[in-house]
Design an enzyme around this catalytic site. Structure first.
Site, PDB file in Angstrom:
ATOM      1  N   LYS A  52       1.803   2.170  -5.147  1.00 64.46           N
ATOM      2  CA  LYS A  52       2.319   1.625  -6.414  1.00 64.46           C
ATOM      3  C   LYS A  52       1.394   1.960  -7.582  1.00 64.46           C
ATOM      4  CE  LYS A  52       2.247  -2.384  -4.375  1.00 64.46           C
ATOM      5  NZ  LYS A  52       2.016  -2.003  -2.981  1.00 64.46           N
ATOM      6  N   GLN A  67       1.823  -6.032  -3.234  1.00 63.04           N
ATOM      7  CA  GLN A  67       2.280  -6.178  -1.840  1.00 63.04           C
ATOM      8  C   GLN A  67       3.595  -5.402  -1.655  1.00 63.04           C
ATOM      9  OE1 GLN A  67       1.174  -9.482  -3.468  1.00 63.04           O
ATOM     10  NE2 GLN A  67      -0.729  -8.494  -2.880  1.00 63.04           N
ATOM     11  N   ASP A  78       0.802  -1.224   0.000  1.00 65.22           N
ATOM     12  CA  ASP A  78       0.000   0.000   0.000  1.00 65.22           C
ATOM     13  C   ASP A  78       0.836   1.277   0.000  1.00 65.22           C
ATOM     14  OD1 ASP A  78      -2.228  -1.648   0.149  1.00 65.22           O
ATOM     15  OD2 ASP A  78      -2.251  -1.615   2.334  1.00 65.22           O
ATOM     16  N   GLY A 102      -4.684  -4.093  -3.796  1.00 64.37           N
ATOM     17  CA  GLY A 102      -5.654  -3.034  -4.058  1.00 64.37           C
ATOM     18  C   GLY A 102      -4.852  -1.807  -4.446  1.00 64.37           C
TER      19      GLY A 102
HETATM   20  P1  GDP Z   1      -0.812   0.426  -3.518  1.00 61.69           P
HETATM   21  O1  GDP Z   1      -1.423  -0.835  -3.060  1.00 61.69           O
HETATM   22  O2  GDP Z   1       0.666   0.478  -3.302  1.00 61.69           O
HETATM   23  O3  GDP Z   1      -1.166   0.798  -4.941  1.00 61.69           O
HETATM   24  O4  GDP Z   1      -1.424   1.570  -2.592  1.00 61.69           O
HETATM   25  P2  GDP Z   1      -2.976   1.725  -2.138  1.00 61.69           P
HETATM   26  O5  GDP Z   1      -3.757   2.217  -3.278  1.00 61.69           O
HETATM   27  O6  GDP Z   1      -3.441   0.498  -1.446  1.00 61.69           O
HETATM   28  O7  GDP Z   1      -2.828   2.812  -0.990  1.00 61.69           O
HETATM   29  C1  GDP Z   1      -2.308   4.071  -1.225  1.00 61.69           C
HETATM   30  C2  GDP Z   1      -3.351   5.104  -0.800  1.00 61.69           C
HETATM   31  O8  GDP Z   1      -2.734   6.366  -0.676  1.00 61.69           O
HETATM   32  C3  GDP Z   1      -4.450   5.309  -1.835  1.00 61.69           C
HETATM   33  O9  GDP Z   1      -5.629   5.656  -1.164  1.00 61.69           O
HETATM   34  C4  GDP Z   1      -3.930   6.456  -2.678  1.00 61.69           C
HETATM   35  O10 GDP Z   1      -4.980   7.188  -3.321  1.00 61.69           O
HETATM   36  C5  GDP Z   1      -3.254   7.287  -1.632  1.00 61.69           C
HETATM   37  N1  GDP Z   1      -2.084   8.056  -2.060  1.00 61.69           N
HETATM   38  C6  GDP Z   1      -1.130   7.728  -2.968  1.00 61.69           C
HETATM   39  N2  GDP Z   1      -0.154   8.651  -2.986  1.00 61.69           N
HETATM   40  C7  GDP Z   1      -0.483   9.590  -2.077  1.00 61.69           C
HETATM   41  C8  GDP Z   1       0.159  10.783  -1.597  1.00 61.69           C
HETATM   42  O11 GDP Z   1       1.255  11.157  -2.000  1.00 61.69           O
HETATM   43  N3  GDP Z   1      -0.494  11.479  -0.619  1.00 61.69           N
HETATM   44  C9  GDP Z   1      -1.693  11.078  -0.105  1.00 61.69           C
HETATM   45  N4  GDP Z   1      -2.229  11.820   0.847  1.00 61.69           N
HETATM   46  N5  GDP Z   1      -2.314   9.956  -0.526  1.00 61.69           N
HETATM   47  C10 GDP Z   1      -1.706   9.225  -1.480  1.00 61.69           C
HETATM   48  P1  IMO Z   2      -1.010  -4.101  -2.272  1.00 61.25           P
HETATM   49  O1  IMO Z   2      -0.573  -4.649  -3.605  1.00 61.25           O
HETATM   50  C1  IMO Z   2      -0.977  -4.574   2.057  1.00 61.25           C
HETATM   51  C2  IMO Z   2      -1.152  -8.660   3.632  1.00 61.25           C
HETATM   52  C3  IMO Z   2      -2.401  -9.084   4.361  1.00 61.25           C
HETATM   53  C4  IMO Z   2      -1.808 -10.103   5.323  1.00 61.25           C
HETATM   54  C5  IMO Z   2      -0.730 -10.783   4.486  1.00 61.25           C
HETATM   55  C6  IMO Z   2      -1.177 -12.070   3.808  1.00 61.25           C
HETATM   56  O2  IMO Z   2      -2.297  -3.369  -2.317  1.00 61.25           O
HETATM   57  O3  IMO Z   2       0.095  -3.340  -1.631  1.00 61.25           O
HETATM   58  P2  IMO Z   2      -2.795 -12.690   1.798  1.00 61.25           P
HETATM   59  O4  IMO Z   2      -4.149 -12.172   1.416  1.00 61.25           O
HETATM   60  O5  IMO Z   2      -1.770 -12.443   0.755  1.00 61.25           O
HETATM   61  O6  IMO Z   2      -2.857 -14.099   2.275  1.00 61.25           O
HETATM   62  O7  IMO Z   2      -2.379 -11.821   3.103  1.00 61.25           O
HETATM   63  O8  IMO Z   2      -0.363  -9.840   3.488  1.00 61.25           O
HETATM   64  N1  IMO Z   2      -1.385  -8.125   2.259  1.00 61.25           N
HETATM   65  C7  IMO Z   2      -1.291  -6.836   1.935  1.00 61.25           C
HETATM   66  N2  IMO Z   2      -1.043  -5.748   2.704  1.00 61.25           N
HETATM   67  N3  IMO Z   2      -1.118  -4.437   0.726  1.00 61.25           N
HETATM   68  C8  IMO Z   2      -1.337  -5.512  -0.063  1.00 61.25           C
HETATM   69  O9  IMO Z   2      -1.338  -5.431  -1.414  1.00 61.25           O
HETATM   70  C9  IMO Z   2      -1.469  -6.778   0.549  1.00 61.25           C
HETATM   71  N4  IMO Z   2      -1.702  -8.038   0.085  1.00 61.25           N
HETATM   72  C10 IMO Z   2      -1.640  -8.850   1.145  1.00 61.25           C
HETATM   73  O10 IMO Z   2      -2.997  -8.011   5.031  1.00 61.25           O
HETATM   74  O11 IMO Z   2      -1.167  -9.458   6.378  1.00 61.25           O
HETATM   75 MG    MG Z   3      -2.948  -1.515  -1.786  1.00 60.02          MG
END
Ligand code: GDP
Ligand code: IMO
Ligand code: MG
Length: 433
Positions: free
Chosen positions: A19, A233, A16, A43
């Site tokens: 990416k 991840q 998270d 996600g």
């Molecule tokens: P990913 O899984 O690595 O693609 O990241 P996620 O989408 O799960 O989580 C990143 C969250 O931070 C999302 O809600 C994005 O919209 C938000 N986000 C990304 N870059 C920034 C930033 O520079 N500042 C803020 N405030 N939010 C950001």
């Molecule tokens: P993105 O791509 C954050 C975490 C879960 C759990 C562990 C194992 O959005 O960064 P799983 O479902 O793979 O069996 O879960 O890994 N986890 C993540 N945490 N971002 C993710 O993906 C994750 N995908 C799995 O919360 O701790």
């Molecule tokens: Mg994510």
């Protein structure tokens, strides 16, 4: 013509990191965007204009016309979730099948993989991993146990027979666990209803271009096409190098690109390591710099730190340099990208863990899971930046205190920070910082 290289975007914390946003920002520079591991446990959020999209299986280059999005052999596909994603894209005017190629070797997540994931988590009790329960663990288990179903199978006449045989195997296991199969639900519906929708998803997937993507990528590199590999991840959730067993079931590190796309190590070019200016983790497992206090709550609130896949509250904490140094080493990161520093706007001071101590001694390297639960981070404190940074578009216009924070990280990692994200929108990005 010289073969082109594959650049890689990797989360170098616990996932998270942002990416999805960065892949979307960088996509115009590339011809092909390829996912190489993970599945719908991911996600990836993308925000532009007034819309926010969350992708789970589909690569984050999908919003750009003229780009090819590849789902590599290392990815897991849940036919139902995949088709929910394509339906959401259709609403946004995008026909995913026209912009995608899927590996014939990518494995399928069956509905019963999801039931098994839930049953296994329940059996772990207090020691649960905190899985997203999307069937990731059981589906990768079947892959390595050599009994999984692959995308290529869906075109063979024997597919239904194979599906039923594997499903029966899973139901047998579930029965042994005492799992109440008749009452089981997936995503709020009786599991057999989910299975029907999954089968409809398989029908839709038959309309996609399913090929040996390793040959496609090899040809693309020979033609000098630019390829970006999108990780899911984060490195600290890697099945080998993360805090085992509190990890996911795939190789989330740079080496996962080779095995997940079928490309040689010599094909890897730049490795972009994405990190948040602080840390988050969702699910169980050690988190040395975790803040179980008001500051942690503030980071969660201001950063909207709730899972893009499960909606769960993410744990929050200060930036952790020992963890970062470890993941930089494993991945051979060449460039850093810093995310979400705007969340710390207005903090009087900020902290960074420079090292860990355990039983009164400085820790060398990176501790194993048991030790990581007990280490005490040694913090350095720096003045916070009072001025909001979200409207900044150049490095020079950033507040001095923030620049000092950035320069401290550069000094301590030995790497340049190539991009700084100052908000969730595509536009809120400082390129070539
Ligand atoms: P990913 O899984 O690595 O693609 O990241 P996620 O989408 O799960 O989580 C990143 C969250 O931070 C999302 O809600 C994005 O919209 C938000 N986000 C990304 N870059 C920034 C930033 O520079 N500042 C803020 N405030 N939010 C950001
Ligand atoms: P993105 O791509 C954050 C975490 C879960 C759990 C562990 C194992 O959005 O960064 P799983 O479902 O793979 O069996 O879960 O890994 N986890 C993540 N945490 N971002 C993710 O993906 C994750 N995908 C799995 O919360 O701790
Ligand atoms: Mg994510």
């Amino acid at each position: 013509m010289q073969k082109s290289k594959i650049d890689v975007i990797l989360g170098i914390q616990w996932g998270d990191e942002g990416k999805g946003k960065i892949v979307d920002v960088l996509a115009p520079r590339y011809d092909i965007i390829a996912r190489f591991q993970g599945g719908p446990n991911a996600g990836h959020t993308i925000k532009f204009g007034n819309t926010t999209h969350v992708l789970h299986t589909i690569p984050s280059g999908i919003f750009h016309e003229g780009k090819v999005n590849v789902i590599g052999n290392g990815v897991l596909i849940d036919a139902r979730i995949f088709c929910q994603e394509t339906a959401a894209l259709r609403q946004a005017g995008i026909e995913a099948c026209k912009r995608m190629k899927i590996s014939d070797k990518a494995h399928l997540i069956l509905p019963t993989h999801r039931l098994l994931d839930a049953a296994l988590e329940a059996r772990k009790g207090a020691k649960k991993i905190g899985s997203t329960v999307k069937g990731i663990g059981p589906a990768y288990t079947d892959k390595t146990a050599r009994c999984g179903l692959r995308m290529g199978d869906i075109f063979h006449p024997g597919f239904e027979k194979k599906y039923n045989a594997l499903k029966e195997e899973h139901l047998l296991q579930l029965k042994q666990y005492g799992f109440d199969i008749d009452a089981a639900a997936i995503d709020g519906m009786p599991w057999r209803e989910y299975e029907d929708k999954w089968m409809q998803g398989i029908e839709e997937l038959r309309g996609f271009e399913v090929i040996s993507t390793e040959f496609y990528l090899d040809r693309a590199m020979r033609e000098g096409k630019k390829i970006l590999a999108e990780g899911a991840q984060g490195s600290l959730l890697d099945v080998d190098f993360g805090s085992y067993p509190f990890v996911t079931s795939s190789s989330t590190t740079a080496s996962g690109v080779c095995v997940g796309l079928g490309v040689p190590p010599s094909a890897i070019g730049r490795v972009y390591g994405i990190f948040k200016a602080y840390c988050t983790r969702v699910g169980s497992g050690p988190f040395p710099t975790e803040l179980n206090n008001e500051t942690g709550e503030e980071l969660r609130k201001k950063g909207h730190e709730f899972g893009a896949t499960t909606g769960r509250a993410r744990r929050t904490g200060w930036l952790d340099l020992p963890a970062l140094r470890y993941t930089l080493m494993i991945n051979g990161v060449t460039d850093l990208i810093m995310m979400k520093a705007d969340v710390m706007d207005g903090f009087e001071s900020v902290q960074v863990a420079e090292s860990y101590r355990l039983d009164g001694k400085q820790v060398d390297g990176y501790p194993d899971t048991e030790a990581a639960e007990r280490v005490e981070p040694v913090y350095v404190q720096m003045p916070g930046w009072r001025k909001p940074i979200s409207s900044a578009r150049t490095y020079d216009s950033l507040p001095q205190e923030f620049k000092s924070y950035v320069e401290y990280i550069v000094r301590n990692t030995g790497l340049d920070i190539k991009m700084i994200s100052v908000g969730p929108d595509r536009e809120e990005t400082i390129v070539n910082a």
